[in-house]
Design an enzyme around this catalytic site. Structure first.
Site, short mmCIF file in Angstrom:
data_model
loop_
_atom_site.label_atom_id
_atom_site.label_comp_id
_atom_site.label_asym_id
_atom_site.label_seq_id
_atom_site.Cartn_x
_atom_site.Cartn_y
_atom_site.Cartn_z
N ASN A 41 25.39 -23.57 20.50
CA ASN A 41 26.24 -24.08 21.57
C ASN A 41 27.60 -24.46 21.01
O ASN A 41 27.84 -24.35 19.81
CB ASN A 41 25.56 -25.27 22.28
CG ASN A 41 25.28 -26.40 21.32
OD1 ASN A 41 26.19 -27.00 20.78
ND2 ASN A 41 24.00 -26.67 21.08
N PHE A 82 23.89 -39.26 24.79
CA PHE A 82 25.08 -38.65 25.35
C PHE A 82 24.64 -37.77 26.51
O PHE A 82 23.52 -37.26 26.51
CB PHE A 82 25.82 -37.79 24.31
CG PHE A 82 26.85 -38.56 23.54
CD1 PHE A 82 26.48 -39.58 22.68
CD2 PHE A 82 28.19 -38.25 23.68
CE1 PHE A 82 27.42 -40.30 21.97
CE2 PHE A 82 29.15 -38.96 22.98
CZ PHE A 82 28.77 -39.99 22.12
N LYS A 135 20.52 -39.09 34.58
CA LYS A 135 19.98 -38.75 33.25
C LYS A 135 19.59 -40.01 32.49
O LYS A 135 18.58 -40.04 31.78
CB LYS A 135 21.02 -37.94 32.47
CG LYS A 135 20.47 -37.25 31.26
CD LYS A 135 21.46 -36.27 30.65
CE LYS A 135 21.51 -34.95 31.41
NZ LYS A 135 22.50 -34.02 30.83
N LYS A 143 15.94 -40.41 31.00
CA LYS A 143 15.70 -40.50 29.55
C LYS A 143 15.19 -41.88 29.14
O LYS A 143 14.60 -42.03 28.08
CB LYS A 143 17.00 -40.21 28.80
CG LYS A 143 17.60 -38.84 29.10
CD LYS A 143 17.16 -37.81 28.10
CE LYS A 143 17.87 -36.48 28.33
NZ LYS A 143 17.44 -35.46 27.39
N1 CTP Z 1 18.66 -34.35 23.81
C1 CTP Z 1 17.55 -34.43 23.00
N2 CTP Z 1 16.66 -33.41 22.93
C2 CTP Z 1 16.84 -32.29 23.68
C3 CTP Z 1 17.97 -32.19 24.53
C4 CTP Z 1 18.87 -33.25 24.57
O1 CTP Z 1 17.39 -35.44 22.31
N3 CTP Z 1 15.98 -31.32 23.58
C5 CTP Z 1 19.57 -35.49 23.86
C6 CTP Z 1 21.02 -35.22 23.48
O2 CTP Z 1 21.24 -35.47 22.10
C7 CTP Z 1 21.78 -36.21 24.34
C8 CTP Z 1 20.91 -36.33 25.57
O3 CTP Z 1 19.62 -35.90 25.19
O4 CTP Z 1 21.85 -37.48 23.73
C9 CTP Z 1 21.37 -35.56 26.76
O5 CTP Z 1 21.64 -34.23 26.44
P1 CTP Z 1 22.05 -33.21 27.58
O6 CTP Z 1 22.15 -31.84 26.98
O7 CTP Z 1 23.22 -33.73 28.34
O8 CTP Z 1 20.80 -33.34 28.54
P2 CTP Z 1 19.51 -32.53 28.72
O9 CTP Z 1 18.33 -33.42 28.51
O10 CTP Z 1 19.53 -31.30 27.90
O11 CTP Z 1 19.57 -32.21 30.27
P3 CTP Z 1 20.30 -31.00 31.03
O12 CTP Z 1 20.62 -29.95 29.97
O13 CTP Z 1 19.27 -30.56 31.99
O14 CTP Z 1 21.52 -31.58 31.68
#
Ligand code: CTP
Length: 425
Positions: A228, A341, A355, A359
């Protein structure tokens, strides 16, 4: 919601009195319950009504308040004793040369100075005055007296002063004052130590903070991956800022092009699964966890052991990765603060808030990553720092500046939580 901790903001009569409004606001954002006491001189600079409207509490300025003791009033009995005994901290913004002198010499000729003598709560003063007055031996001697008494001094900054001069004497940043209040609330007896550190950014000495950064890579084959746009800049800025505040920093980093921040314990990882293992291994020793990494939500179900050849169309079977943040929230010690984040491209605040609930983290930094000016791979960022009860806008700035503001919020949150624990126990 837990009852908010009461703190008293004493406003003295200086040109910086208007800045007390922002301090009061930020104290509220930090989940505290500020009450305001003003000197008569302060009322020449700013109306009590401003503070009453913001705080929802009456502002006290006179020792001879006709309402004192009246039934139905919020304050009863001997007001200054009451106020002195029920507050968790007394913070003076701005502390003029005059109020410092009156405090130092025990003069009790108005509500604020009388309250100072009557309180056993920690006292914090944020001086602001003309540079010559600031440097005057009388002012410095008074400060020394207060310092020895355990009063915490938030050293003024240098810069342009209202009097047109340049030098020391400008009120410290509002956020630095608020961070000091939070610090003092957590360690009421640490006044002296804090006084020595005053003027520096406070908050993380002796703390272990775990930060994740960068964008994970999920292998497709030995040479290709799903990645990413994360550059790791935000996480690295947080690590450097936390380190410079005296924290032990464990930086668990997916690949980035950045040099390792000095003094941090860097744990390099590649995939989300490696990041998960590394984070969970270090969780027990961490008091604050900030997860700034962009973790892949999917990985290739079966990565090819050899480089894939170009052979017509191909379908990659993806499977979800573990949600590390959710696991951290579940497995952490109860006093470990967890901040995530949220990268959002639409309905940023609403999606981010949802979120936060999903979380279960203590706070989320919500970023708008829809544009190119801020967010992914940019040096700048903007967003919100939200908790279930509060929401602080992080206006656009460099990631380095934003890291400081995020840490200010983290420190506040941590101190407010540990204070709440202390009050309960
Ligand atoms: N995160 C994590 N593990 C994952 C995905 C995300 O720990 N597999 C953590 C990221 O480090 C961040 C937070 O979750 O602190 C939110 O990440 P984000 O990508 O915004 O959210 P997602 O849970 O991936 O939700 P979505 O992609 O559906 O918006």
């Amino acid at each position: 919601m837990a009852e908010r901790i009461k703190v008293t903001v004493g406003v003295a009569g200086g040109i910086a009195a208007y800045k007390a409004v922002e301090v009061v606001r930020q104290l509220q954002d930090a989940g505290l319950n500020p009450h305001v006491v003003m000197t008569a001189a302060a009322e020449k600079f700013i109306q009590p009504l401003t503070f009453a409207a913001i705080t929802g509490h009456k502002v006290i300025s006179s020792l001879w308040n006709e309402d004192a003791g009246a039934s139905g009033g919020e304050v009863s009995g001997i007001e200054h004793i009451n106020e002195a005994q029920t507050t968790a901290a007394l913070v003076i913004v701005p502390a003029t040369a005059d109020i410092l002198a009156r405090f130092a010499h025990g003069i009790a000729d108005d509500f604020l100075t009388t309250m100072y003598l009557a309180t056993t709560a920690p006292v914090i003063v944020a001086p602001a005055m003309n540079v010559v007055m600031w440097q005057h031996p009388a002012t410095q001697a008074n400060l020394e007296t207060l310092r020895k008494r355990g009063v915490t001094i938030v050293e003024p900054d240098s810069g342009y002063l209202a009097c047109g001069m340049v030098g020391g004497g400008r009120l410290a940043e509002e956020s630095a004052i608020v961070a000091t209040v939070a610090e003092v609330l957590a360690h009421p007896s640490a006044g002296k130590k804090l006084a020595l550190a005053a003027g520096k950014k406070l908050g993380l000495v002796g703390e272990t903070i775990l930060i994740t950064a960068g964008g994970t890579r999920e292998a497709i084959d030995p040479v290709r991956f799903i990645g990413n746009r994360s550059s790791g800049k935000m996480g690295y800025a947080l690590a450097a800022a936390a380190r410079s505040r005296g924290a032990r920093v464990i930086l668990i980093s997916a690949p980035t092009a950045l040099p390792a921040p000095e003094g941090c314990e860097l744990v390099p990882v590649t995939s989300s699964e490696e990041m998960r293992t590394a984070v969970l291994a270090k969780l027990a020793e961490s008091k604050i966890v900030i997860m700034a990494a962009a973790v892949s939500d999917y990985r290739v179900a079966q990565a090819a052991p050899q480089k894939l050849k170009r052979e017509g169309p191909r379908i990659l079977q993806l499977e979800p990765t573990a949600d590390i943040l959710k696991e951290v929230v579940k497995q952490r010690n109860p006093d470990t603060l967890v901040i995530g984040f949220a990268a959002e491209t639409e309905d940023v605040l609403a999606n981010g808030r949802a979120k936060l609930v999903r979380k279960g983290a203590d706070a989320l930094v919500i970023n708008d990553v829809s544009g190119n000016e801020t967010g992914f791979d940019s040096d700048r960022n903007a967003g919100w720092f939200v908790t279930p009860e509060t929401q602080v806008e992080l206006s656009e700035s460099t990631k380095v500046e934003m890291a400081e503001r995020i840490l200010d919020q983290a420190v506040l949150l941590r101190k407010a939580q540990s204070h709440a624990v202390a009050v309960r126990s």
